[in-house]
Design a protein around this motif. Structure first.
Motif, PDB file in Angstrom:
ATOM      1  N   ASN A 317       0.820  -1.212   0.000  1.00 37.29           N
ATOM      2  CA  ASN A 317       0.000   0.000   0.000  1.00 37.29           C
ATOM      3  C   ASN A 317       0.856   1.265   0.000  1.00 37.29           C
ATOM      4  O   ASN A 317       0.671   2.173   0.826  1.00 37.29           O
ATOM      5  N   LEU A 318       1.775   1.314  -0.929  1.00 41.04           N
ATOM      6  CA  LEU A 318       2.591   2.509  -1.153  1.00 41.04           C
ATOM      7  C   LEU A 318       2.238   3.034  -2.548  1.00 41.04           C
ATOM      8  O   LEU A 318       2.957   2.808  -3.519  1.00 41.04           O
ATOM      9  N   PRO A 319       1.112   3.744  -2.680  1.00 41.42           N
ATOM     10  CA  PRO A 319       0.570   4.080  -4.009  1.00 41.42           C
ATOM     11  C   PRO A 319       1.416   5.057  -4.811  1.00 41.42           C
ATOM     12  O   PRO A 319       1.269   5.126  -6.033  1.00 41.42           O
ATOM     13  N   LYS A 320       2.295   5.816  -4.155  1.00 43.10           N
ATOM     14  CA  LYS A 320       3.082   6.817  -4.879  1.00 43.10           C
ATOM     15  C   LYS A 320       4.450   6.315  -5.324  1.00 43.10           C
ATOM     16  O   LYS A 320       5.115   6.970  -6.134  1.00 43.10           O
ATOM     17  N   LEU A 321       4.875   5.193  -4.801  1.00 37.39           N
ATOM     18  CA  LEU A 321       6.192   4.671  -5.153  1.00 37.39           C
ATOM     19  C   LEU A 321       6.203   4.204  -6.607  1.00 37.39           C
ATOM     20  O   LEU A 321       5.500   3.281  -6.980  1.00 37.39           O
ATOM     21  N   LYS A 335      16.244 -12.736   1.923  1.00 36.75           N
ATOM     22  CA  LYS A 335      15.702 -14.071   1.689  1.00 36.75           C
ATOM     23  C   LYS A 335      14.253 -14.031   1.193  1.00 36.75           C
ATOM     24  O   LYS A 335      13.831 -14.910   0.450  1.00 36.75           O
ATOM     25  N   LYS A 336      13.495 -13.022   1.636  1.00 33.32           N
ATOM     26  CA  LYS A 336      12.080 -12.968   1.265  1.00 33.32           C
ATOM     27  C   LYS A 336      11.692 -11.538   0.915  1.00 33.32           C
ATOM     28  O   LYS A 336      11.996 -10.610   1.653  1.00 33.32           O
ATOM     29  N   LEU A 337      10.996 -11.387  -0.209  1.00 36.98           N
ATOM     30  CA  LEU A 337      10.515 -10.081  -0.656  1.00 36.98           C
ATOM     31  C   LEU A 337       9.030 -10.191  -0.962  1.00 36.98           C
ATOM     32  O   LEU A 337       8.602 -11.066  -1.718  1.00 36.98           O
ATOM     33  N   SER A 338       8.230  -9.307  -0.346  1.00 36.37           N
ATOM     34  CA  SER A 338       6.778  -9.282  -0.580  1.00 36.37           C
ATOM     35  C   SER A 338       6.373  -7.885  -1.031  1.00 36.37           C
ATOM     36  O   SER A 338       6.746  -6.893  -0.402  1.00 36.37           O
ATOM     37  N   ILE A 339       5.609  -7.816  -2.114  1.00 35.26           N
ATOM     38  CA  ILE A 339       5.119  -6.535  -2.631  1.00 35.26           C
ATOM     39  C   ILE A 339       3.621  -6.655  -2.863  1.00 35.26           C
ATOM     40  O   ILE A 339       3.162  -7.536  -3.594  1.00 35.26           O
ATOM     41  N   THR A 340       2.864  -5.763  -2.223  1.00 36.97           N
ATOM     42  CA  THR A 340       1.401  -5.806  -2.312  1.00 36.97           C
ATOM     43  C   THR A 340       0.848  -4.396  -2.521  1.00 36.97           C
ATOM     44  O   THR A 340       1.222  -3.463  -1.802  1.00 36.97           O
ATOM     45  N   SER A 341      -0.018  -4.235  -3.495  1.00 33.99           N
ATOM     46  CA  SER A 341      -0.764  -2.982  -3.701  1.00 33.99           C
ATOM     47  C   SER A 341       0.138  -1.751  -3.779  1.00 33.99           C
ATOM     48  O   SER A 341      -0.125  -0.734  -3.142  1.00 33.99           O
ATOM     49  N   CYS A 342       1.187  -1.852  -4.555  1.00 39.85           N
ATOM     50  CA  CYS A 342       2.024  -0.685  -4.875  1.00 39.85           C
ATOM     51  C   CYS A 342       1.775  -0.384  -6.348  1.00 39.85           C
ATOM     52  O   CYS A 342       2.596  -0.705  -7.225  1.00 39.85           O
ATOM     53  N   ALA A 343       0.635   0.223  -6.631  1.00 40.68           N
ATOM     54  CA  ALA A 343       0.094   0.285  -7.985  1.00 40.68           C
ATOM     55  C   ALA A 343       0.952   1.070  -8.960  1.00 40.68           C
ATOM     56  O   ALA A 343       0.902   0.818 -10.173  1.00 40.68           O
ATOM     57  N   SER A 344       1.753   2.011  -8.474  1.00 44.11           N
ATOM     58  CA  SER A 344       2.545   2.848  -9.379  1.00 44.11           C
ATOM     59  C   SER A 344       3.929   2.283  -9.666  1.00 44.11           C
ATOM     60  O   SER A 344       4.630   2.790 -10.550  1.00 44.11           O
ATOM     61  N   LEU A 345       4.335   1.271  -8.914  1.00 35.92           N
ATOM     62  CA  LEU A 345       5.679   0.727  -9.077  1.00 35.92           C
ATOM     63  C   LEU A 345       5.844   0.130 -10.480  1.00 35.92           C
ATOM     64  O   LEU A 345       5.084  -0.733 -10.897  1.00 35.92           O
ATOM     65  N   GLU A 346       6.857   0.620 -11.185  1.00 36.11           N
ATOM     66  CA  GLU A 346       7.012   0.231 -12.583  1.00 36.11           C
ATOM     67  C   GLU A 346       7.642  -1.148 -12.747  1.00 36.11           C
ATOM     68  O   GLU A 346       7.211  -1.937 -13.584  1.00 36.11           O
ATOM     69  N   ARG A 347       8.677  -1.433 -11.938  1.00 34.74           N
ATOM     70  CA  ARG A 347       9.333  -2.731 -12.077  1.00 34.74           C
ATOM     71  C   ARG A 347      10.243  -2.982 -10.885  1.00 34.74           C
ATOM     72  O   ARG A 347      10.519  -2.079 -10.093  1.00 34.74           O
ATOM     73  N   LEU A 348      10.707  -4.215 -10.785  1.00 30.14           N
ATOM     74  CA  LEU A 348      11.646  -4.572  -9.728  1.00 30.14           C
ATOM     75  C   LEU A 348      13.048  -4.093 -10.105  1.00 30.14           C
ATOM     76  O   LEU A 348      13.389  -4.008 -11.288  1.00 30.14           O
ATOM     77  N   PRO A 349      13.881  -3.798  -9.101  1.00 36.62           N
ATOM     78  CA  PRO A 349      15.264  -3.416  -9.399  1.00 36.62           C
ATOM     79  C   PRO A 349      16.003  -4.557 -10.089  1.00 36.62           C
ATOM     80  O   PRO A 349      15.898  -5.711  -9.678  1.00 36.62           O
ATOM     81  N   LYS A 350      16.744  -4.240 -11.124  1.00 33.02           N
ATOM     82  CA  LYS A 350      17.466  -5.283 -11.862  1.00 33.02           C
ATOM     83  C   LYS A 350      18.553  -5.927 -11.013  1.00 33.02           C
ATOM     84  O   LYS A 350      18.987  -7.056 -11.286  1.00 33.02           O
ATOM     85  N   GLU A 351      18.997  -5.229  -9.951  1.00 34.91           N
ATOM     86  CA  GLU A 351      20.047  -5.759  -9.082  1.00 34.91           C
ATOM     87  C   GLU A 351      19.591  -6.980  -8.291  1.00 34.91           C
ATOM     88  O   GLU A 351      20.424  -7.717  -7.752  1.00 34.91           O
ATOM     89  N   LEU A 352      18.282  -7.202  -8.216  1.00 30.46           N
ATOM     90  CA  LEU A 352      17.794  -8.400  -7.535  1.00 30.46           C
ATOM     91  C   LEU A 352      18.299  -9.671  -8.211  1.00 30.46           C
ATOM     92  O   LEU A 352      18.353 -10.733  -7.598  1.00 30.46           O
ATOM     93  N   LYS A 353      18.658  -9.541  -9.460  1.00 28.71           N
ATOM     94  CA  LYS A 353      19.181 -10.689 -10.204  1.00 28.71           C
ATOM     95  C   LYS A 353      20.452 -11.234  -9.558  1.00 28.71           C
ATOM     96  O   LYS A 353      20.742 -12.432  -9.644  1.00 28.71           O
ATOM     97  N   SER A 354      21.195 -10.346  -8.875  1.00 27.62           N
ATOM     98  CA  SER A 354      22.458 -10.747  -8.258  1.00 27.62           C
ATOM     99  C   SER A 354      22.303 -11.126  -6.795  1.00 27.62           C
ATOM    100  O   SER A 354      23.280 -11.473  -6.136  1.00 27.62           O
TER     101      SER A 354
END
Length: 410
Positions: A317-321, A335-354
């Motif tokens: 519930n971070l609508p402006k992010l 170890k764990k990442l949860s994202i819920t109701s962040c409607a404006s978020l465009e994408r995940l950081p590419k650094e998560l790949k590492s």
């Protein structure tokens, strides 16, 4: 209903009058113990008065998911004069009797997780008699009369005061709370005076042993809490902190104690990147939850090597992010990442790949385009095709993506 000795876990009869510890819990048709009101309501009721009469030597009484016909604990509870531990959770019990004041050996009273079903919960003004009490858990739905009469100054050994409802009692009682208190949770603080009473109390101002603190002042709007919250930065034993209410950082970034392992923020309306940078520098932080307008910025940039010990991150519930970036070495232990109701978020950081430690990714109630970029789908020729950002998350063993009306699927 099931009655068990908490040591041997065997069903009991009334002949076991010598018992010192007793666990009472509701049992479903599948044989599994239940602890929620919705399922307990289908169970038979239990005569707790009979239990109190038959097992007078009890030192531990644990009541979970039990339904009683009167929605109260019987006055016979006062006969259990040897009782040290009493827990009443996930029940329909909405009232404690005055006779509970006779349990002068009681060390723990846990009456926190109770569903009132739109009825207020009643606790008699006898808690002050339990002078040996060390741990007190109360529900936030206590009646206004209970709150006005709440007296705790005689509880000199109190270590835990959890779930109590805010009210004018705080104006006279907060300064009298035991200096031994290590865990404090107050819900529904409804005025600036009450909130100031908390921060001016010995519990925060002079107590150096505070371990866990949770404060809920949601609904107050017309002041800045930065000076008050800065008091917490010197609490080097504070491990767990939950704040629910406005704490705008428009003038200066907020400060947090470096000892924190768990931090939850709700409705704080933070805006400064400096505050977010300060969070990233916390050397011991393992859990961070940012929820319900806790951060109002449209961009969050995690600096290099930020959050060095963070294992779990929850964003909800971070609508402006809109933009989230991670620099090199950020969240290296995640170890764990949860994202819920962040409607404006465009994408995940590419650094998560590492981030090789990441084991679980949960996505819920996010836009369809966001979800599609992360999914692996079947193409027309029956080959699997990953979305645009699938390469960022494909190394994660457990990925759950839930659209608005669908269950979470891994």
């Amino acid at each position: 209903m099931v009655m068990k000795d908490s040591k041997c876990s065997k069903p009991l009869s009334a002949d076991n009058s010598h018992l010192r510890s007793l666990l009472l819990f509701a049992k479903s048709n599948t044989g599994v113990g239940v602890g929620t009101i919705g399922r307990v309501s289908r169970q038979r009721t239990l005569d707790l008065a009979c239990v109190c009469e038959k097992f007078k030597l009890l030192r531990v009484l644990d009541i979970i998911g039990i339904k009683t016909s009167s929605s109260t604990i019987p006055i016979e509870i006062g006969s259990l004069i040897h009782l040290r531990y009493l827990r009443v959770r996930s029940t329909n019990i909405r009232e404690l009797p005055k006779s509970i004041g006779k349990l002068d050996k009681l060390l723990t009273l846990d009456y926190w997780d109770v569903s009132a079903h739109n009825n207020e919960i009643k606790v008699p003004n006898v808690l002050w008699k339990l002078e040996r009490l060390r741990h007190l858990f109360l529900p936030g739905d206590l009646t206004s009369n209970t709150m006005e009469d709440l007296k705790l100054d005689s509880l000199k050994d109190l270590q835990t005061l959890w779930g109590v409802k805010g009210g004018n009692w705080m104006l006279k009682e907060m300064e009298k709370l035991s200096s031994t208190l290590t865990k404090l949770c107050i819900q529904g603080i409804s005025s600036l005076e009450q909130l100031e009473a908390v921060f001016n109390s010995p519990v925060i101002k002079t107590n150096d042993n505070l371990y866990a603190l949770a404060l809920d002042w949601y609904g107050l709007y017309s002041f800045s809490l930065v000076p008050c919250l800065d008091m917490l930065s010197s609490k080097d034993k504070l491990k767990k902190l939950k704040l629910m209410g406005r704490a705008p950082d428009k003038s200066i970034p907020l400060k947090f104690p470096s000892s924190l392992r768990k931090l939850e923020l709700h409705f704080t309306q933070l805006e400064k990147q400096g505050t977010m940078d300060a969070l990233g520098k916390l050397p011991n932080l393992q859990f961070l939850g940012l929820a319900k307008d806790s951060y109002l910025g449209n961009e969050w940039i995690c600096r290099e090597n930020a959050f060095p010990k963070l294992e779990e991150l929850k964003l909800s519930n971070l609508p402006k992010l809109k933009i989230w970036e991670m620099k090199m070495g950020t969240m290296s232990c995640l170890k764990k990442l949860s994202i819920t109701s962040c409607a404006s978020l465009e994408r995940l950081p590419k650094e998560l790949k590492s981030t090789s430690t990441l084991e679980i990714l949960e996505i819920a109630r996010m836009p369809t385009d966001f979800n599609s970029r992360l999914r692996k789908v079947k193409a027309w020729d029956k080959t699997s095709v990953g979305g645009e950002d699938f390469h960022i998350v494909q190394h994660i063993p457990n990925i759950g993506i839930r659209d608005s009306c669908t269950p979470l699927l891994f």
